[in-house]
Design a protein around this motif. Structure first.
Motif, PDB file in Angstrom:
ATOM      1  N   TRP A  19       0.814  -1.215   0.000  1.00 52.91           N
ATOM      2  CA  TRP A  19       0.000   0.000   0.000  1.00 52.91           C
ATOM      3  C   TRP A  19       0.850   1.268   0.000  1.00 52.91           C
ATOM      4  O   TRP A  19       0.425   2.298  -0.523  1.00 52.91           O
ATOM      5  CB  TRP A  19      -0.981  -0.015   1.179  1.00 52.91           C
ATOM      6  CG  TRP A  19      -2.144  -0.888   0.852  1.00 52.91           C
ATOM      7  CD1 TRP A  19      -2.272  -2.222   1.117  1.00 52.91           C
ATOM      8  CD2 TRP A  19      -3.332  -0.504   0.157  1.00 52.91           C
ATOM      9  NE1 TRP A  19      -3.470  -2.686   0.630  1.00 52.91           N
ATOM     10  CE2 TRP A  19      -4.140  -1.654   0.039  1.00 52.91           C
ATOM     11  CE3 TRP A  19      -3.793   0.697  -0.367  1.00 52.91           C
ATOM     12  CZ2 TRP A  19      -5.388  -1.643  -0.594  1.00 52.91           C
ATOM     13  CZ3 TRP A  19      -5.034   0.714  -0.997  1.00 52.91           C
ATOM     14  CH2 TRP A  19      -5.811  -0.442  -1.104  1.00 52.91           C
ATOM     15  N   THR A  20       2.047   1.209   0.565  1.00 49.35           N
ATOM     16  CA  THR A  20       2.897   2.399   0.570  1.00 49.35           C
ATOM     17  C   THR A  20       3.372   2.737  -0.841  1.00 49.35           C
ATOM     18  O   THR A  20       3.686   3.888  -1.118  1.00 49.35           O
ATOM     19  CB  THR A  20       4.113   2.243   1.502  1.00 49.35           C
ATOM     20  OG1 THR A  20       4.887   1.125   1.072  1.00 49.35           O
ATOM     21  CG2 THR A  20       3.679   2.065   2.946  1.00 49.35           C
ATOM     22  N   THR A  21       3.400   1.757  -1.745  1.00 52.31           N
ATOM     23  CA  THR A  21       3.849   1.999  -3.124  1.00 52.31           C
ATOM     24  C   THR A  21       2.774   2.675  -3.964  1.00 52.31           C
ATOM     25  O   THR A  21       3.085   3.262  -4.990  1.00 52.31           O
ATOM     26  CB  THR A  21       4.224   0.685  -3.835  1.00 52.31           C
ATOM     27  OG1 THR A  21       3.028  -0.068  -4.116  1.00 52.31           O
ATOM     28  CG2 THR A  21       5.204  -0.136  -3.023  1.00 52.31           C
ATOM     29  N   ARG A  22       1.494   2.518  -3.554  1.00 51.59           N
ATOM     30  CA  ARG A  22       0.356   3.050  -4.295  1.00 51.59           C
ATOM     31  C   ARG A  22       0.243   2.438  -5.692  1.00 51.59           C
ATOM     32  O   ARG A  22      -0.385   3.000  -6.576  1.00 51.59           O
ATOM     33  CB  ARG A  22       0.400   4.574  -4.365  1.00 51.59           C
ATOM     34  CG  ARG A  22       0.377   5.234  -3.001  1.00 51.59           C
ATOM     35  CD  ARG A  22       0.329   6.735  -3.052  1.00 51.59           C
ATOM     36  NE  ARG A  22      -0.723   7.259  -3.899  1.00 51.59           N
ATOM     37  CZ  ARG A  22      -2.017   7.333  -3.549  1.00 51.59           C
ATOM     38  NH1 ARG A  22      -2.405   6.930  -2.372  1.00 51.59           N
ATOM     39  NH2 ARG A  22      -2.903   7.826  -4.390  1.00 51.59           N
ATOM     40  N   ASP A  23       0.860   1.292  -5.922  1.00 50.64           N
ATOM     41  CA  ASP A  23       0.823   0.616  -7.220  1.00 50.64           C
ATOM     42  C   ASP A  23      -0.320  -0.402  -7.205  1.00 50.64           C
ATOM     43  O   ASP A  23      -0.211  -1.455  -6.578  1.00 50.64           O
ATOM     44  CB  ASP A  23       2.165  -0.060  -7.488  1.00 50.64           C
ATOM     45  CG  ASP A  23       2.213  -0.728  -8.848  1.00 50.64           C
ATOM     46  OD1 ASP A  23       1.262  -1.462  -9.207  1.00 50.64           O
ATOM     47  OD2 ASP A  23       3.212  -0.535  -9.560  1.00 50.64           O
ATOM     48  N   GLN A  56      -8.845   1.048  -5.950  1.00 52.18           N
ATOM     49  CA  GLN A  56      -8.573   2.263  -6.726  1.00 52.18           C
ATOM     50  C   GLN A  56      -9.251   3.470  -6.076  1.00 52.18           C
ATOM     51  O   GLN A  56      -8.661   4.546  -5.992  1.00 52.18           O
ATOM     52  CB  GLN A  56      -9.050   2.117  -8.173  1.00 52.18           C
ATOM     53  CG  GLN A  56      -8.754   3.343  -9.029  1.00 52.18           C
ATOM     54  CD  GLN A  56      -7.263   3.575  -9.205  1.00 52.18           C
ATOM     55  OE1 GLN A  56      -6.573   2.758  -9.796  1.00 52.18           O
ATOM     56  NE2 GLN A  56      -6.753   4.697  -8.688  1.00 52.18           N
ATOM     57  N   LEU A  59      -7.157   4.535  -3.213  1.00 52.02           N
ATOM     58  CA  LEU A  59      -5.958   5.236  -3.666  1.00 52.02           C
ATOM     59  C   LEU A  59      -6.301   6.640  -4.155  1.00 52.02           C
ATOM     60  O   LEU A  59      -5.528   7.576  -3.945  1.00 52.02           O
ATOM     61  CB  LEU A  59      -5.268   4.434  -4.771  1.00 52.02           C
ATOM     62  CG  LEU A  59      -4.604   3.132  -4.319  1.00 52.02           C
ATOM     63  CD1 LEU A  59      -4.110   2.340  -5.526  1.00 52.02           C
ATOM     64  CD2 LEU A  59      -3.478   3.392  -3.339  1.00 52.02           C
ATOM     65  N   GLU A  64      -1.659   9.187   0.885  1.00 46.59           N
ATOM     66  CA  GLU A  64      -0.716   8.214   1.439  1.00 46.59           C
ATOM     67  C   GLU A  64      -1.477   7.169   2.226  1.00 46.59           C
ATOM     68  O   GLU A  64      -2.506   7.476   2.838  1.00 46.59           O
ATOM     69  CB  GLU A  64       0.281   8.887   2.385  1.00 46.59           C
ATOM     70  CG  GLU A  64       1.226   9.855   1.730  1.00 46.59           C
ATOM     71  CD  GLU A  64       2.164  10.533   2.732  1.00 46.59           C
ATOM     72  OE1 GLU A  64       1.942  10.404   3.960  1.00 46.59           O
ATOM     73  OE2 GLU A  64       3.102  11.210   2.281  1.00 46.59           O
TER      74      GLU A  64
END
Length: 130
Positions: A19-23, A56, A59, A64
């Protein structure tokens, strides 16, 4: 593929850490195509397409996201995770939410993911209605 306790733990830790990558692709890659995601007490979502849409939306709503593991217990195909989720809203607001997640896995993928948290607390902090 054998779902050992270690493999289950690694899968869940990697998912939460992603989740920290937001990918979105990395986040969703942990799930089976027919997985179920349930933010209890909201209705469950079935299938990777609908899970992907929910993730999505998260996000899009948060600048963050950091999901900190407090404790994790794993067995083959099952993990229980106590954590604190930290979200920063796009407007800079903060959400700090205690959560307990239950993960079922099979063949190296998450097949069911249920999160238990105080819905009123989340809605109050975030301003969102789930």
């Amino acid at each position: 593929m054998t779902d050992t306790a270690q493999a289950t733990e690694t899968l869940v830790r990697d998912f939460l850490g992603a989740w920290t990558t937001r990918d979105l692709d990395t986040i969703c890659s942990a799930f089976a195509d027919d997985a179920v995601y349930h933010n209890v007490p909201v209705d469950p979502v079935a299938g990777i397409t609908d899970i992907r849409a929910i993730f999505q939306a998260f996000l899009d709503a948060f600048a963050e996201a950091k999901l900190d593991i407090v404790s994790l217990a794993a067995a083959p195909g099952l993990a229980l995770v106590e954590r604190v989720d930290y979200f920063t809203l796009n407007d800079g607001g903060k959400v700090e939410l205690p959560v307990t997640g239950v993960f079922e896995t099979a063949n190296g993928s998450i097949t069911r993911f249920s999160d238990y948290f105080d819905l009123a607390d989340f809605e109050r902090q975030s301003g969102f209605k789930l």
